[in-house]
Design an enzyme around this catalytic site. Structure first.
Site, PDB file in Angstrom:
ATOM      1  N   THR A   1       0.820  -1.216   0.000  1.00 36.98           N
ATOM      2  CA  THR A   1       0.000   0.000   0.000  1.00 36.98           C
ATOM      3  C   THR A   1       0.849   1.259   0.000  1.00 36.98           C
ATOM      4  O   THR A   1       0.528   2.240  -0.673  1.00 36.98           O
ATOM      5  CB  THR A   1      -0.939   0.001   1.220  1.00 36.98           C
ATOM      6  OG1 THR A   1      -1.870  -1.078   1.102  1.00 36.98           O
ATOM      7  CG2 THR A   1      -1.708   1.311   1.324  1.00 36.98           C
TER       8      THR A   1
ATOM      9  N   SER B   1       1.158  -7.135  -1.310  1.00 39.36           N
ATOM     10  CA  SER B   1       1.650  -8.175  -0.395  1.00 39.36           C
ATOM     11  C   SER B   1       0.746  -9.401  -0.358  1.00 39.36           C
ATOM     12  O   SER B   1       1.145 -10.455   0.145  1.00 39.36           O
ATOM     13  CB  SER B   1       1.840  -7.614   1.015  1.00 39.36           C
ATOM     14  OG  SER B   1       0.598  -7.377   1.653  1.00 39.36           O
TER      15      SER B   1
ATOM     16  N   THR C   1       0.933  -4.417   4.266  1.00 40.25           N
ATOM     17  CA  THR C   1       0.575  -4.809   5.633  1.00 40.25           C
ATOM     18  C   THR C   1      -0.106  -6.170   5.715  1.00 40.25           C
ATOM     19  O   THR C   1      -0.040  -6.827   6.752  1.00 40.25           O
ATOM     20  CB  THR C   1      -0.355  -3.761   6.271  1.00 40.25           C
ATOM     21  OG1 THR C   1      -1.552  -3.628   5.478  1.00 40.25           O
ATOM     22  CG2 THR C   1       0.335  -2.418   6.379  1.00 40.25           C
ATOM     23  N   ASP C   2      -0.761  -6.617   4.634  1.00 44.96           N
ATOM     24  CA  ASP C   2      -1.602  -7.805   4.750  1.00 44.96           C
ATOM     25  C   ASP C   2      -0.819  -9.069   5.093  1.00 44.96           C
ATOM     26  O   ASP C   2      -1.316  -9.939   5.812  1.00 44.96           O
ATOM     27  CB  ASP C   2      -2.396  -8.020   3.460  1.00 44.96           C
ATOM     28  CG  ASP C   2      -3.496  -6.983   3.285  1.00 44.96           C
ATOM     29  OD1 ASP C   2      -3.790  -6.264   4.258  1.00 44.96           O
ATOM     30  OD2 ASP C   2      -4.055  -6.890   2.180  1.00 44.96           O
TER      31      ASP C   2
END
Length: 341
Positions: free
Chosen positions: A13, A57, A88-89
């Site tokens: 992101t 990700s 972040t995932d």
């Protein structure tokens, strides 16, 4: 002497932009372009950049962990610290994987990202990147960590808890290692009176093999035990997320116990954990778990995160298939990953 920090940009992101035609966000920005958006970042340290990939990700796989590992290992002697920009995932999986692939690093390997793209007017990306470089350039920092929203979390204890809020990550079953307030790093060890080990110049222990054939199986009411047999074709290990503190169904016909013991007896690996995020596993509390508590072929996840269990099991099976060595490596504490009950 100014510290040298290598920024390893992988997408996510933080690097994403929209095409403006109603399409979703896609990683496009480079690590250098991201750093140029952060005021005063170049006053902290001398920065270099490398871009092994630029992906969402969600598409991060074990082969990509190894690419990041290769970049860091190859550059290790030339830099004082590393900052990995990551979506972040799946950041918690990558942070755990790097914790096992590069162990006992006296130089910090920091993962960060953001909930909003760098280009967003209300982004959290600038502060996360600034504080990550600040932490990586500090002489007391070491090992693999996630720096996010002012918290420093051991790489094996990070868990994405929120999908939208800026404080996306929690440190599961272990205290945050430090907090960052503006330009000040407040370390938990300082509060507790623990002295940070001095650097000796020792090289980290480095590994470069993983077994990708690991799956997480979450128990749900009426899940059929035949699933274990169906998974044999494609997987070498199951991370079994039980009910509560360690409940595994016992319907009176022995079907679950037979299926589990057959899985272990076939030479495959079974790791038992809980689907409850906090406080961990204890198979000995209820009768529905006691049948498995003392089986040497069943590994207990204790209070580890599922992300760390996936990465650790892949790492362990990448090193050995000997049952005794599997147990020894699995129960070896790495980067604060487990508290044995």
């Amino acid at each position: 002497m100014r510290k040298r920090i290598l920024i390893v940009a992988t997408g996510g992101t933080i690097a994403s932009t929209s095409d403006g035609d109603g399409g979703g966000l896609t990683p496009t920005a480079s690590g250098r372009e991201l750093a140029d958006k952060v005021p005063l970042l170049d006053t902290i340290a001398d920065l270099d950049f490398v871009q092994p990939m630029n992906i969402d990700s969600t598409n991060m796989r074990p082969r990509d962990w190894l690419k990041i590992h290769d970049v860091i290992v190859e550059a290790y002697d030339r830099y004082d610290g590393f900052v990995v920009l990551h979506g972040t995932d799946t950041m918690a999986y990558t942070a755990a994987a790097l914790s096992y692939l590069i162990q006992d690093s006296e130089k910090p390997i920091v993962l960060t990202g953001s909930q909003q793209p760098m280009a967003s007017p209300f982004t959290d990306a600038k502060l996360n990147l600034y504080q990550s470089v600040l932490y990586a350039a500090d002489g007391a920092s070491r090992d693999v960590n996630v720096v996010f929203s002012g918290k420093v979390i051991a790489g094996t204890r990070a868990h994405k808890q929120r999908t939208m809020s800026f404080n996306a990550f929690s440190s599961m079953n272990y205290p945050s290692l430090a907090y960052i307030r503006n330009d000040r790093i407040v370390r938990a060890g300082e509060v507790a009176g623990v002295v940070t080990p001095q650097r000796t110049g020792a090289a980290p222990r480095v590994y470069d093999e993983v077994d990708e054939r690991v799956i997480v199986l979450k128990l749900t009411p009426e899940l059929q035990p035949s699933i274990f047999d169906l998974l044999k074709r494609d997987y070498d290990a199951i991370i079994l997320e039980t009910f509560g503190i360690g409940g595994i169904p016992s319907y009176g016909d022995g079907s679950y116990e037979d299926a589990i013991l057959d899985w272990v007896g076939s030479g495959r690996t079974l790791v038992v954990t809980t689907q409850v995020p906090e406080e961990g596993l204890d198979l000995g509390v209820y009768e529905v778990g006691r049948a498995y508590a003392d089986n040497p072929g069943i590994l207990k996840g204790d209070d580890m995160t599922t992300e760390a269990l996936v990465a650790k099991t892949m790492w362990v099976l990448g090193q050995t298939r000997d049952p005794h060595k599997i147990r020894e490596l699995f129960y070896r504490e790495v980067n604060h990953d487990r508290t044995t009950f």
